[in-house]
Enzyme design. Structure first.
Site, short mmCIF file in Angstrom:
data_model
loop_
_atom_site.label_atom_id
_atom_site.label_comp_id
_atom_site.label_asym_id
_atom_site.label_seq_id
_atom_site.Cartn_x
_atom_site.Cartn_y
_atom_site.Cartn_z
N LYS A 196 5.06 -7.15 0.30
CA LYS A 196 4.13 -7.03 1.42
C LYS A 196 2.86 -7.80 1.06
CE LYS A 196 0.80 -3.83 3.32
NZ LYS A 196 0.56 -2.51 3.91
N LYS A 198 -1.04 -8.46 2.00
CA LYS A 198 -2.23 -8.04 2.75
C LYS A 198 -2.87 -9.29 3.32
CE LYS A 198 -4.08 -4.63 3.20
NZ LYS A 198 -3.95 -3.72 4.35
N GLU A 251 2.83 -5.84 10.35
CA GLU A 251 2.07 -4.58 10.29
C GLU A 251 0.70 -4.75 10.94
OE1 GLU A 251 2.21 -2.77 6.43
OE2 GLU A 251 0.30 -1.74 6.73
N ASN A 274 -0.28 1.58 10.26
CA ASN A 274 -0.98 2.71 9.64
C ASN A 274 -2.39 2.78 10.24
OD1 ASN A 274 -1.62 0.29 7.71
ND2 ASN A 274 -3.26 1.78 7.37
N ASN A 327 -3.30 3.41 -0.08
CA ASN A 327 -4.63 2.95 -0.38
C ASN A 327 -4.77 3.02 -1.90
OD1 ASN A 327 -7.44 2.39 0.32
ND2 ASN A 327 -6.89 3.38 2.24
MG LIG Z 1 -1.70 -1.46 6.76
#
Ligand SMILES: [Mg+2]
Length: 429
Positions: A196, A198, A251, A274, A327
């Site tokens: 994943k 960011k 996402e 999220n 997180n």
């Molecule tokens: Mg996220």
């Protein structure tokens, strides 16, 4: 067996965090966490972990006082006690309403985030008292291991000059080659098989190039991109079109359920979130509008492990996938995530975890990823042990701080490198 709570200890700490970039700024060199210890009359201690910023501490302290004399098994009562404490606190500090990487911040989410640290500590203590692992208290594991993804970040080699910080050995990752190299190192060290990134840091073309480079380096492996709502509907659709076949899911490309629904209606790429589904109250609109196909739960802000199971049941009912958001966190929370994830039957996506980025921990032994998976512990409670020396060291760092790092602020951290930086308005692209 006496399950009465006789003491609750709260220890705020600051843990080292590398210069990981996101759309709001950069991680601070140290990030606040709160370690919760619940002790019973039999001398059993359960541990929990949650956010450690001031506003969480302000609620945690009166809740800790209120728990003494109650039963560690009274998890429903814990929520009632938290409601009472939050009502009293709201008279003083009012509602919290600041945007962030975890969606809109509300008093409700703040309260649930605090409760989660206590719920995990109570479950740990109860499990130790009964000789049962936490997953057994949640109905039992349906898998022996829980899979995690490699969480890739654009990253500076080090924090800005003049900022006190720990060194790390990850180097910089600011272009596709850097991202691929980071993925290789994470894979070598932990065996991850899904990735994943960011995003929301650089213009979308650069992040598209990074995903393409990852697809080339790791053919056939699941890939995800998370720009934290930094894009417009049009940009999101363009990225979905360009990366469609390569992505397991996209996402939070846009902010809010209406925009997510607009994107979802025009692409076959699944959307995960999220940010727009972070509370039970947000589910109805998002699911009836088919705005999201995967909800990334986070036991911290959903209010603990049992609420996470309830969320998974709702998702199952609506045919929406579920996985876990992360997180910055330590081993206590990784253990908690692993226990609850082990009990969710239809967990079809590897969970996220920041843990590889956290060199410091408060445990006697770090949890490990083997083939990208954490083995579900069958030891009583969470199966972790607090290292008091490490806890004291990280608490001392919190005590020594003049207050500037006690509330995580990625935009403020970015201003150490770029004094003119302000949190970008969205859509950024
Ligand atoms: Mg996220």
């Amino acid at each position: 067996m006496n399950l009465t709570v006789t003491d609750v200890r709260l220890t705020p700490i600051l843990v080292a965090d590398p210069p990981l970039l996101n759309t709001q700024g950069v991680h601070q060199p140290y990030t606040p966490r709160l370690i919760v210890e619940v002790e019973t009359a039999d001398g059993i201690t359960g541990v929990g972990e949650t956010y450690g910023d001031t506003k969480y501490l302000e609620l945690a302290r009166p809740l800790a006082e209120r728990l003494v004399g109650r039963q560690v098994s009274d998890l429903n009562g814990l929520f009632t006690a938290a409601d009472e404490v939050a009502v009293a606190a709201s008279r003083v500090s009012g509602q919290v309403d600041v945007g962030g990487l975890r969606g809109v911040q509300t008093a409700d989410k703040l309260r649930l985030s605090v409760v989660s640290g206590f719920e995990v500590a109570c479950l740990d203590a109860l499990g130790k008292a009964l000789g049962l692992p936490v997953h057994a208290l949640l109905g039992g594991k349906v898998r022996e291991t829980v899979e995690y993804s490699a969480y890739l970040f654009y990253k500076w080699a080090e924090h800005p000059e003049g900022v006190p910080a720990e060194k790390d050995d990850w180097g910089a990752a600011l272009d596709p080659a850097g991202v691929v190299e980071q993925a290789r190192v994470l894979t070598e060290r932990h065996g991850f098989t899904s990735y994943k990134l960011k995003g929301g840091v650089f213009p979308p073309e650069e992040e598209i190039a990074a995903i393409r480079a990852l697809a080339e380096a790791f053919p056939g492996h699941p890939l995800r991109l998370d720009p934290n709502g930094a894009w417009s509907v049009e940009t999101s659709l363009k990225v979905a079109e360009e990366l469609g076949d390569l992505l397991e899911y996209l996402e939070d490309p846009v902010l809010g359920t209406p925009a997510m629904a607009e994107v979802a209606a025009k692409t076959d790429v699944p959307l995960a979130t999220n940010m727009c589904v972070t509370t039970f109250a947000e589910i109805k609109e998002a699911f009836t509008r088919d705005a999201v196909q995967v909800v990334l739960s986070d036991h911290h802000y959903w209010g603990g492990l049992r609420n996470t199971q309830q969320l998974a049941a709702v998702c199952r009912t609506f045919g929406v996938g579920v996985s876990m958001h992360s997180n910055t966190h330590l081993g206590i929370s990784l253990a908690a995530m692993t226990h609850v994830s082990a009990t969710v039957p239809d967990l079809h996506h590897a969970c996220d975890s920041h843990y590889p980025w956290q060199p410091e921990d408060v445990l006697t032994e770090r949890l490990t990823f083997d083939g990208g998976k954490v083995t579900v512990s069958d030891a009583p409670g969470l199966g972790v042990e607090l290292d008091r020396e490490k806890l004291a060291f990280l608490h001392q760092r919190w005590l020594d701080d003049d207050g500037t790092l006690r509330d995580r602020d990625d935009a403020a951290a970015m201003r150490a490198a770029d004094p003119d930086w302000v949190t970008p308005s969205v859509p950024r692209w």
